[in-house]
Write a protein that holds these residues in place. Structure first.
Motif, PDB file in Angstrom:
ATOM      1  N   LEU A 194       0.821  -1.210   0.000  1.00  0.00           N
ATOM      2  CA  LEU A 194       0.000   0.000   0.000  1.00  0.00           C
ATOM      3  C   LEU A 194       0.856   1.262   0.000  1.00  0.00           C
ATOM      4  N   THR A 195       1.883   1.273   0.830  1.00  0.00           N
ATOM      5  CA  THR A 195       2.741   2.459   0.968  1.00  0.00           C
ATOM      6  C   THR A 195       4.172   2.020   1.225  1.00  0.00           C
ATOM      7  N   ALA A 196       5.118   2.694   0.581  1.00  0.00           N
ATOM      8  CA  ALA A 196       6.544   2.500   0.847  1.00  0.00           C
ATOM      9  C   ALA A 196       7.123   3.821   1.328  1.00  0.00           C
ATOM     10  N   ILE A 197       7.762   3.798   2.470  1.00  0.00           N
ATOM     11  CA  ILE A 197       8.347   5.001   3.059  1.00  0.00           C
ATOM     12  C   ILE A 197       9.863   4.874   3.004  1.00  0.00           C
TER      13      ILE A 197
ATOM     14  N   CYS B 239      12.723  13.052   3.137  1.00  0.00           N
ATOM     15  CA  CYS B 239      11.701  13.807   3.845  1.00  0.00           C
ATOM     16  C   CYS B 239      10.962  14.688   2.843  1.00  0.00           C
ATOM     17  N   PHE B 240       9.648  14.698   2.918  1.00  0.00           N
ATOM     18  CA  PHE B 240       8.824  15.456   1.982  1.00  0.00           C
ATOM     19  C   PHE B 240       9.253  16.917   1.941  1.00  0.00           C
ATOM     20  N   GLY B 241       9.516  17.442   0.741  1.00  0.00           N
ATOM     21  CA  GLY B 241       9.915  18.833   0.588  1.00  0.00           C
ATOM     22  C   GLY B 241      11.405  19.060   0.687  1.00  0.00           C
ATOM     23  N   ASN B 242      12.151  18.053   1.150  1.00  0.00           N
ATOM     24  CA  ASN B 242      13.600  18.191   1.282  1.00  0.00           C
ATOM     25  C   ASN B 242      14.234  16.820   1.071  1.00  0.00           C
ATOM     26  N   PRO B 243      14.469  16.421  -0.169  1.00  0.00           N
ATOM     27  CA  PRO B 243      14.932  15.057  -0.448  1.00  0.00           C
ATOM     28  C   PRO B 243      16.332  14.754   0.048  1.00  0.00           C
ATOM     29  N   THR B 244      17.127  15.766   0.439  1.00  0.00           N
ATOM     30  CA  THR B 244      18.488  15.499   0.894  1.00  0.00           C
ATOM     31  C   THR B 244      18.588  15.345   2.397  1.00  0.00           C
ATOM     32  N   ILE B 245      17.554  15.727   3.152  1.00  0.00           N
ATOM     33  CA  ILE B 245      17.629  15.645   4.597  1.00  0.00           C
ATOM     34  C   ILE B 245      17.747  14.182   5.027  1.00  0.00           C
ATOM     35  N   SER B 246      18.542  13.936   6.034  1.00  0.00           N
ATOM     36  CA  SER B 246      18.726  12.624   6.660  1.00  0.00           C
ATOM     37  C   SER B 246      19.626  11.687   5.862  1.00  0.00           C
ATOM     38  N   GLN B 247      20.132  12.102   4.713  1.00  0.00           N
ATOM     39  CA  GLN B 247      20.964  11.173   3.948  1.00  0.00           C
ATOM     40  C   GLN B 247      22.325  10.943   4.592  1.00  0.00           C
ATOM     41  N   ASN B 248      22.705  11.760   5.561  1.00  0.00           N
ATOM     42  CA  ASN B 248      23.947  11.537   6.277  1.00  0.00           C
ATOM     43  C   ASN B 248      23.782  10.572   7.440  1.00  0.00           C
TER      44      ASN B 248
ATOM     45  N   LEU C 111      -1.625   6.917  13.045  1.00  0.00           N
ATOM     46  CA  LEU C 111      -0.314   7.537  12.870  1.00  0.00           C
ATOM     47  C   LEU C 111       0.766   6.514  13.217  1.00  0.00           C
ATOM     48  N   LEU C 112       1.788   6.486  12.382  1.00  0.00           N
ATOM     49  CA  LEU C 112       2.867   5.513  12.516  1.00  0.00           C
ATOM     50  C   LEU C 112       4.098   6.191  13.098  1.00  0.00           C
ATOM     51  N   TYR C 113       4.687   5.542  14.107  1.00  0.00           N
ATOM     52  CA  TYR C 113       5.900   6.056  14.741  1.00  0.00           C
ATOM     53  C   TYR C 113       6.992   4.994  14.614  1.00  0.00           C
ATOM     54  N   VAL C 114       8.160   5.418  14.143  1.00  0.00           N
ATOM     55  CA  VAL C 114       9.275   4.497  13.972  1.00  0.00           C
ATOM     56  C   VAL C 114      10.447   4.980  14.823  1.00  0.00           C
TER      57      VAL C 114
ATOM     58  N   ILE D  23      12.760   9.329  17.263  1.00  0.00           N
ATOM     59  CA  ILE D  23      11.476   8.852  16.762  1.00  0.00           C
ATOM     60  C   ILE D  23      10.997   9.776  15.652  1.00  0.00           C
ATOM     61  N   ARG D  24      10.467   9.180  14.592  1.00  0.00           N
ATOM     62  CA  ARG D  24       9.781   9.937  13.559  1.00  0.00           C
ATOM     63  C   ARG D  24       8.321   9.514  13.505  1.00  0.00           C
ATOM     64  N   GLY D  25       7.454  10.477  13.173  1.00  0.00           N
ATOM     65  CA  GLY D  25       6.047  10.208  12.995  1.00  0.00           C
ATOM     66  C   GLY D  25       5.638  10.380  11.542  1.00  0.00           C
ATOM     67  N   TYR D  26       4.897   9.400  11.009  1.00  0.00           N
ATOM     68  CA  TYR D  26       4.390   9.439   9.640  1.00  0.00           C
ATOM     69  C   TYR D  26       2.888   9.144   9.668  1.00  0.00           C
ATOM     70  N   ASN D  27       2.174   9.650   8.677  1.00  0.00           N
ATOM     71  CA  ASN D  27       0.824   9.130   8.487  1.00  0.00           C
ATOM     72  C   ASN D  27       0.916   7.874   7.619  1.00  0.00           C
ATOM     73  N   LEU D  28      -0.212   7.175   7.445  1.00  0.00           N
ATOM     74  CA  LEU D  28      -0.177   5.907   6.720  1.00  0.00           C
ATOM     75  C   LEU D  28      -0.020   6.086   5.217  1.00  0.00           C
ATOM     76  N   ASN D  29      -0.004   7.336   4.749  1.00  0.00           N
ATOM     77  CA  ASN D  29       0.339   7.626   3.352  1.00  0.00           C
ATOM     78  C   ASN D  29       1.825   7.885   3.175  1.00  0.00           C
ATOM     79  N   GLY D  30       2.579   7.809   4.275  1.00  0.00           N
ATOM     80  CA  GLY D  30       4.026   7.959   4.195  1.00  0.00           C
ATOM     81  C   GLY D  30       4.543   9.367   4.326  1.00  0.00           C
ATOM     82  N   ILE D  31       3.711  10.316   4.766  1.00  0.00           N
ATOM     83  CA  ILE D  31       4.140  11.705   4.910  1.00  0.00           C
ATOM     84  C   ILE D  31       4.689  11.929   6.315  1.00  0.00           C
ATOM     85  N   LEU D  32       5.919  12.408   6.396  1.00  0.00           N
ATOM     86  CA  LEU D  32       6.542  12.733   7.677  1.00  0.00           C
ATOM     87  C   LEU D  32       5.905  13.979   8.263  1.00  0.00           C
ATOM     88  N   PHE D  33       5.536  13.928   9.561  1.00  0.00           N
ATOM     89  CA  PHE D  33       4.949  15.106  10.184  1.00  0.00           C
ATOM     90  C   PHE D  33       5.689  15.553  11.444  1.00  0.00           C
TER      91      PHE D  33
END
Length: 229
Positions: free
Chosen positions: A74-77, A82-91, A106-109, A121-131
Motif C-alpha cells: 500500500l505504501t513505501a516510506i 523527507c517530503f519537501g527536502n529530499p536530501t535531509i537525513s541522507q547523512n 499515525l505511525l511512529y518508527v 522517533i519519527r512520525g508518519y501518516n499511513l500515506n508515508g508523509i513525515l509530520f
C-alpha cells in the motif's frame, strides 16, 4: 485482535523475506504465504488489525505498509527522504528498530543512528508523509549521556509514553509534534540506570516496568497522573 488473524504470526528474515505462519490444530507450524518485502534484513514488524495491515522495516531503510490478507503493498516510506527536502537525513546511518501505530492511524518508527550512537522517533501518516521528529537531545539536562529510547506505548488519547534503556524515568510526548509534555521519574529505591521496557495501561492508569529480572506494576498517584489532553 481480530479472530481472523489471531492464530497466525509473522517472521522477517535476514534476506528480507516476510512469512505468515499458522499453528494448526495438531500444533504444527504451517507457512501460509511469504513475500520478499525488503532488499536486506527485516528489523521490525507491526500488525495493525484495526486497518488489517502489516508494517515492516528493514536495513534497506524502507518501511512497507501492506495488506494483511494478501501482502499487497500500500505504501513505501523511504527513511532517507523527507517530503519537501529530499536530501535531509541522507547523512544518517539509520537502523529502524521499532514500529508502533496509534489509534489515530499515525505511525511512529524508532530509528538508531549508528554514527552518533543515539536514537530518535519519527512520525508518519499511513500515506508515508513525515509530520514530526523528536529533537536530537530529547532530554536536554542529560547532556553528557547518550540517551537510548527502548519502548513506545500510547495513552488513551494516543500521545506517546517513552521509556529509556539508560535513564530511570519516562516521558509523555505529544502525538502531533513529538514534543515533551510531561516527564516522570521512576520511584525506585535502587540505583538501576534504566529499564528494559515501559508499557502504559490507560484503562487502569498503570505503568508496567520490565527490568532484567523483575516486573513491576505501578499505579500512578495524584502527583504523577498523566495529563493527557
Amino acid at each position: 485482535n481480530n479472530d481472523e488473524f489471531s492464530d497466525n504470526f509473522y517472521t522477517g528474515l535476514i534476506n528480507g523475506k516476510l512469512i505468515e505462519w499458522e499453528i494448526t490444530q495438531n500444533l504444527d507450524v504451517k507457512e501460509i504465504k511469504h513475500i520478499y518485502s525488503h532488499s536486506s534484513s527485516i528489523t521490525a514488524i507491526e500488525i495493525y488489525n484495526r486497518q488489517h495491515i502489516i508494517v515492516t522495516a528493514g536495513e534497506d531503510k524502507f518501511i512497507h505498509i501492506r495488506k494483511q490478507y494478501d501482502f499487497e503493498l500500500l505504501t513505501a516510506i523511504n527513511l532517507n527522504y523527507c517530503f519537501g527536502n529530499p536530501t535531509i537525513s541522507q547523512n544518517y546511518n539509520l537502523f529502524p528498530s521499532l514500529i508502533k501505530i496509534s489509534d489515530l492511524n499515525l505511525l511512529y518508527v524508532l530509528l538508531f543512528d549508528l554514527e552518533s550512537e543515539t536514537n530518535f522517533i519519527r512520525g508518519y501518516n499511513l500515506n508515508g508523509i513525515l509530520f514530526a521528529q523528536t529533537e536530537k537531545t530529547l532530554i536536554k539536562e542529560e547532556t553528557n549521556k547518550k540517551i537510548i529510547i527502548n519502548s513506545i506505548s500510547f495513552t488513551k488519547n494516543s500521545n506517546l509514553i517513552i521509556g529509556f534503556h539508560n535513564l530511570n524515568n519516562y516521558i509523555l510526548l505529544q502525538s502531533w509534534d513529538l514534543n515533551i509534555k510531561q516527564k516522570f521519574d521512576i520511584n525506585e529505591k535502587n540505583d538501576r540506570e534504566g529499564t528494559k521496557m515501559i508499557i502504559y495501561d490507560p484503562i487502569l492508569d498503570m505503568i508496567n516496568i520490565l527490568y532484567d529480572n523483575e516486573f513491576i506494576r505501578e499505579y500512578l498517584d495524584k502527583e504523577n497522573k498523566i495529563t493527557d489532553y
